[in-house]
Design an enzyme around this catalytic site. Structure first.
Site, PDB file in Angstrom:
ATOM      1  N   ASN A  10       1.381  40.390 -18.677  1.00  0.00           N
ATOM      2  CA  ASN A  10       0.046  39.930 -18.382  1.00  0.00           C
ATOM      3  C   ASN A  10       0.151  40.633 -16.807  1.00  0.00           C
ATOM      4  O   ASN A  10       0.538  40.063 -15.957  1.00  0.00           O
ATOM      5  CB  ASN A  10      -0.150  38.348 -18.162  1.00  0.00           C
ATOM      6  CG  ASN A  10      -1.449  38.207 -17.453  1.00  0.00           C
ATOM      7  OD1 ASN A  10      -2.306  38.920 -17.126  1.00  0.00           O
ATOM      8  ND2 ASN A  10      -1.455  36.916 -17.333  1.00  0.00           N
ATOM      9  N   GLU A  98      -5.479  30.921 -15.063  1.00  0.00           N
ATOM     10  CA  GLU A  98      -6.400  31.512 -13.828  1.00  0.00           C
ATOM     11  C   GLU A  98      -7.720  31.719 -14.146  1.00  0.00           C
ATOM     12  O   GLU A  98      -8.598  31.458 -13.353  1.00  0.00           O
ATOM     13  CB  GLU A  98      -5.589  32.895 -13.230  1.00  0.00           C
ATOM     14  CG  GLU A  98      -4.612  32.448 -12.525  1.00  0.00           C
ATOM     15  CD  GLU A  98      -3.532  33.597 -12.848  1.00  0.00           C
ATOM     16  OE1 GLU A  98      -3.647  34.762 -13.195  1.00  0.00           O
ATOM     17  OE2 GLU A  98      -2.269  33.551 -12.409  1.00  0.00           O
ATOM     18  N   GLY A 174       3.712  32.078 -11.542  1.00  0.00           N
ATOM     19  CA  GLY A 174       3.562  32.977 -10.000  1.00  0.00           C
ATOM     20  C   GLY A 174       4.312  32.034  -8.858  1.00  0.00           C
ATOM     21  O   GLY A 174       4.268  32.590  -7.717  1.00  0.00           O
TER      22      GLY A 174
HETATM   23  P1  PGA Z   1       4.295  34.724 -13.642  1.00  0.00           P
HETATM   24  O1  PGA Z   1       2.887  34.858 -14.805  1.00  0.00           O
HETATM   25  O2  PGA Z   1       5.248  35.400 -14.838  1.00  0.00           O
HETATM   26  O3  PGA Z   1       3.999  35.767 -12.871  1.00  0.00           O
HETATM   27  O4  PGA Z   1       4.589  33.394 -13.576  1.00  0.00           O
HETATM   28  C1  PGA Z   1       2.921  34.352 -15.956  1.00  0.00           C
HETATM   29  C2  PGA Z   1       1.232  34.533 -16.564  1.00  0.00           C
HETATM   30  O5  PGA Z   1       0.430  34.268 -15.605  1.00  0.00           O
HETATM   31  O6  PGA Z   1       1.253  34.780 -17.505  1.00  0.00           O
END
Ligand code: PGA
Length: 250
Positions: A10, A98, A174
């Site tokens: 993603n 998100e 994140g």
């Molecule tokens: P991340 O994001 O690996 O940066 O934690 C995962 C996601 O939002 O699908």
């Protein structure tokens, strides 16, 4: 029942067309001939065509990060399912946290999108996950079951096995704070049991359920060794070709 793993990127709102092309040029040779896992890349809308061109002749799957549920019309700024199909998309991420928490998407809206994606032959990668305060209040199971029930309301049983579900605890996205393998296994088992109780053994055996949230080459092995975890949805660690390719070596 063996389900084929899937490692999904993603990219969120990252990269230009030039950077996406450079990524693909470096990434593809690293995974050439790999058959043990499906690889899905979900770029931002303006990069989809370029990634589609670059992936020609490979088994890489292509996805979008969102879509609207209507066919067409006065929906300024939105993208229709048929537009994604035309660009070559196989999948579409829906209900990402998100989208839920930055853009206010509701379970009802996500449900309409899931049904519309399926009608247009796009595989939804449906994200569910609890917030930190919900986990601390021991509401994780309740939140996951509610999100699932609402998102899948009215979806024909024959479609269920094709959907991909991603368990993504909001506090792990994140943040560098990935869920323990034990927590991921518990949540994903709960999701699979829900699918089993509602749609039966065939669906629960076939449906792929991924873990997402700060997955990196250093921790992916912890999840992939669990029988019930079928792969990962990866943000940060999918942005560099070397690190995304290293995730395939679980
Ligand atoms: P991340 O994001 O690996 O940066 O934690 C995962 C996601 O939002 O699908």
């Amino acid at each position: 029942m063996t389900r084929k793993p899937m490692i999904a990127a993603n990219w969120k709102m990252h990269k230009t067309i030039k950077e996406a092309k450079a990524f693909m040029a470096e990434f593809l040779p690293k995974v050439a001939g790999m058959k043990h896992t499906d690889i899905l890349i979900c770029p931002p809308f303006p990069l989809i065509a370029a990634v589609n061109d670059s992936r020609e002749g490979t088994d890489i799957l292509l996805g979008a990060q969102n879509m609207y549920f209507e066919e067409k019309g006065a929906f300024t700024g939105e993208v229709a399912p048929a537009m994604l199909k035309e660009l070559g998309c196989d999948c579409v991420i829906l209900g990402h946290s998100e989208r839920r928490w930055v853009f206010g998407e509701t379970n009802e809206l996500i449900n309409k999108k899931v049904k519309s994606a399926l009608e247009h032959d796009l595989i939804p990668v449906l994200c569910v996950g609890e917030k930190l305060e919900e986990r601390e209040a021991e509401q994780t199971d309740q939140v996951l079951l509610h999100q699932l029930e609402k998102a899948l309301e009215g979806v024909e049983e024959s479609y269920i096995a094709n959907i991909i579900i991603a368990y993504e605890p909001v506090w792990a996205i994140g943040t560098g704070k990935n869920a323990t393998a034990e927590d991921a296994e518990k949540a994903i088992s709960l999701i699979r049991e829900y699918i089993h109780s509602k749609y039966g053994t065939d669906s629960s055996d076939k449906i792929r359920i991924l873990y997402g949230g700060s997955v990196k080459p250093a921790n992916i092995g912890e999840y992939m060794k669990l029988e019930t975890v079928d792969g990962a949805l990866v943000g940060g660690a999918s942005l560099e070709p070397a690190s995304f390719a290293a995730l395939m070596e679980f």
